[in-house]
Design a protein around this motif. Structure first.
Motif, mmCIF file in Angstrom:
data_model
loop_
_atom_site.group_PDB
_atom_site.id
_atom_site.type_symbol
_atom_site.label_atom_id
_atom_site.label_comp_id
_atom_site.label_asym_id
_atom_site.label_seq_id
_atom_site.Cartn_x
_atom_site.Cartn_y
_atom_site.Cartn_z
ATOM 1 N N TYR A 1 0.666 -1.317 0.016
ATOM 2 C CA TYR A 1 -0.037 -0.017 -0.062
ATOM 3 C C TYR A 1 0.953 1.212 0.076
ATOM 4 C CZ TYR A 1 -3.468 3.275 1.253
ATOM 5 O OH TYR A 1 -4.286 4.467 1.479
ATOM 6 N N SER A 2 2.116 1.204 0.911
ATOM 7 C CA SER A 2 2.770 2.452 0.873
ATOM 8 C C SER A 2 3.563 2.692 -0.446
ATOM 9 C CB SER A 2 3.697 2.313 2.064
ATOM 10 O OG SER A 2 4.777 1.196 2.001
ATOM 11 N N LEU A 3 3.867 1.603 -1.063
ATOM 12 C CA LEU A 3 4.806 1.591 -2.261
ATOM 13 C C LEU A 3 3.939 2.044 -3.339
ATOM 14 C CD1 LEU A 3 7.092 -1.636 -2.535
ATOM 15 C CD2 LEU A 3 7.736 0.668 -2.125
ATOM 16 N N GLU A 4 2.486 1.774 -3.348
ATOM 17 C CA GLU A 4 1.770 2.364 -4.467
ATOM 18 C C GLU A 4 1.379 3.809 -4.367
ATOM 19 O OE1 GLU A 4 -3.162 2.006 -5.236
ATOM 20 O OE2 GLU A 4 -2.316 0.222 -4.081
ATOM 21 N N GLY A 5 1.396 4.190 -2.982
ATOM 22 C CA GLY A 5 1.257 5.698 -2.760
ATOM 23 C C GLY A 5 2.514 6.445 -3.488
ATOM 24 N N ILE A 6 3.793 6.073 -3.356
ATOM 25 C CA ILE A 6 4.889 6.327 -3.757
ATOM 26 C C ILE A 6 4.903 6.616 -5.292
ATOM 27 C CG2 ILE A 6 7.402 5.922 -3.813
ATOM 28 C CD1 ILE A 6 7.140 5.093 -0.866
ATOM 29 N N PHE A 7 4.557 5.401 -5.792
ATOM 30 C CA PHE A 7 4.691 5.392 -7.179
ATOM 31 C C PHE A 7 3.483 6.346 -7.958
ATOM 32 C CE2 PHE A 7 6.373 0.988 -6.686
ATOM 33 C CZ PHE A 7 7.627 1.343 -7.052
ATOM 34 N N TYR A 8 2.550 6.610 -6.959
ATOM 35 C CA TYR A 8 1.410 7.618 -7.499
ATOM 36 C C TYR A 8 2.165 9.082 -7.612
ATOM 37 C CZ TYR A 8 -2.479 10.503 -7.624
ATOM 38 O OH TYR A 8 -3.192 11.838 -7.641
ATOM 39 N N TYR A 9 2.778 9.242 -6.363
ATOM 40 C CA TYR A 9 3.318 10.536 -6.407
ATOM 41 C C TYR A 9 4.479 10.731 -7.432
ATOM 42 C CZ TYR A 9 0.329 11.785 -2.340
ATOM 43 O OH TYR A 9 -0.657 12.152 -1.700
ATOM 44 N N LEU A 10 5.202 9.772 -7.524
ATOM 45 C CA LEU A 10 6.412 9.964 -8.631
ATOM 46 C C LEU A 10 5.810 9.897 -10.001
ATOM 47 C CD1 LEU A 10 8.907 7.012 -7.298
ATOM 48 C CD2 LEU A 10 8.978 9.574 -7.162
ATOM 49 N N SER A 11 4.782 9.332 -10.206
ATOM 50 C CA SER A 11 4.117 9.771 -11.632
ATOM 51 C C SER A 11 3.470 10.938 -11.645
ATOM 52 C CB SER A 11 3.096 8.418 -11.965
ATOM 53 O OG SER A 11 1.770 8.607 -10.901
ATOM 54 N N VAL A 12 2.957 11.405 -10.698
ATOM 55 C CA VAL A 12 2.344 12.902 -10.749
ATOM 56 C C VAL A 12 3.480 13.672 -11.005
ATOM 57 C CG1 VAL A 12 1.223 14.554 -9.460
ATOM 58 C CG2 VAL A 12 0.299 12.137 -9.319
ATOM 59 N N PHE A 13 4.590 13.701 -10.270
ATOM 60 C CA PHE A 13 5.594 14.616 -10.579
ATOM 61 C C PHE A 13 6.284 14.243 -11.716
ATOM 62 C CE2 PHE A 13 5.515 14.590 -5.600
ATOM 63 C CZ PHE A 13 4.734 15.790 -5.484
ATOM 64 N N GLY A 14 6.393 13.261 -12.286
ATOM 65 C CA GLY A 14 6.950 12.882 -13.398
ATOM 66 C C GLY A 14 6.178 13.721 -14.517
ATOM 67 N N GLU A 15 4.914 13.502 -14.462
ATOM 68 C CA GLU A 15 4.068 14.035 -15.502
ATOM 69 C C GLU A 15 4.115 15.601 -15.340
ATOM 70 O OE1 GLU A 15 -0.946 14.448 -16.411
ATOM 71 O OE2 GLU A 15 -0.080 12.859 -15.079
ATOM 72 N N LEU A 16 4.021 16.109 -14.378
ATOM 73 C CA LEU A 16 4.467 17.613 -14.281
ATOM 74 C C LEU A 16 5.543 18.131 -14.911
ATOM 75 C CD1 LEU A 16 3.004 18.575 -10.775
ATOM 76 C CD2 LEU A 16 2.174 19.366 -12.989
ATOM 77 N N LEU A 17 6.566 17.592 -14.687
ATOM 78 C CA LEU A 17 7.830 17.714 -15.354
ATOM 79 C C LEU A 17 8.217 17.538 -16.666
ATOM 80 C CD1 LEU A 17 10.355 16.109 -12.482
ATOM 81 C CD2 LEU A 17 9.992 18.741 -12.901
ATOM 82 N N LEU A 18 7.202 16.636 -17.070
ATOM 83 C CA LEU A 18 7.361 16.355 -18.550
ATOM 84 C C LEU A 18 6.446 17.404 -19.180
ATOM 85 C CD1 LEU A 18 7.855 14.609 -20.947
ATOM 86 C CD2 LEU A 18 5.659 13.344 -20.631
#
Length: 102
Positions: free
Chosen positions: A9-26
């Motif tokens: 569950y915690s890894l899922e949350g981390i990957f979600y935030y990483l994908s959000v920040f990656g999308e914003l950076l892109l």
């Protein structure tokens, strides 16, 4: 809930935030690159990357971090260096001139 479920569950949350920040950076990098191509000024593009990221972050997620703004500007600097090293801006300009001549 077992330890493994909690970890997943915690890894899922981390990957979600990483994908959000990656999308914003892109998105920030793409918009700042468009600014670079239209103005042909690397400094304006580099300095535009920070405010673009900050604005998008506040519009979509109501928060931002200074560290992530600096990362967005650093990624844009790498994009500018790549474009300059490959000479892509000159190629894009020559294609635009060829289209205008037709």
């Amino acid at each position: 809930m077992t330890l493994l479920d909690g970890l997943a569950y915690s890894l899922e949350g981390i990957f979600y935030y990483l994908s959000v920040f990656g999308e914003l950076l892109l998105i920030t990098s793409c918009l700042a690159t468009i600014v670079y191509i239209t103005t042909k000024n690397q400094y304006i593009s580099y300095l535009a990357a920070g405010p673009i990221y900050f604005a998008l972050s506040h519009i979509f997620y109501q928060s931002s971090q200074l560290f992530l703004v600096i990362i967005a500007m650093s990624i844009q600097a790498l994009v500018i260096l790549f474009i300059q090293k490959k000479g892509l801006l000159g190629k894009l300009a020559s294609k635009a001139e060829a289209r205008e001549a037709d």
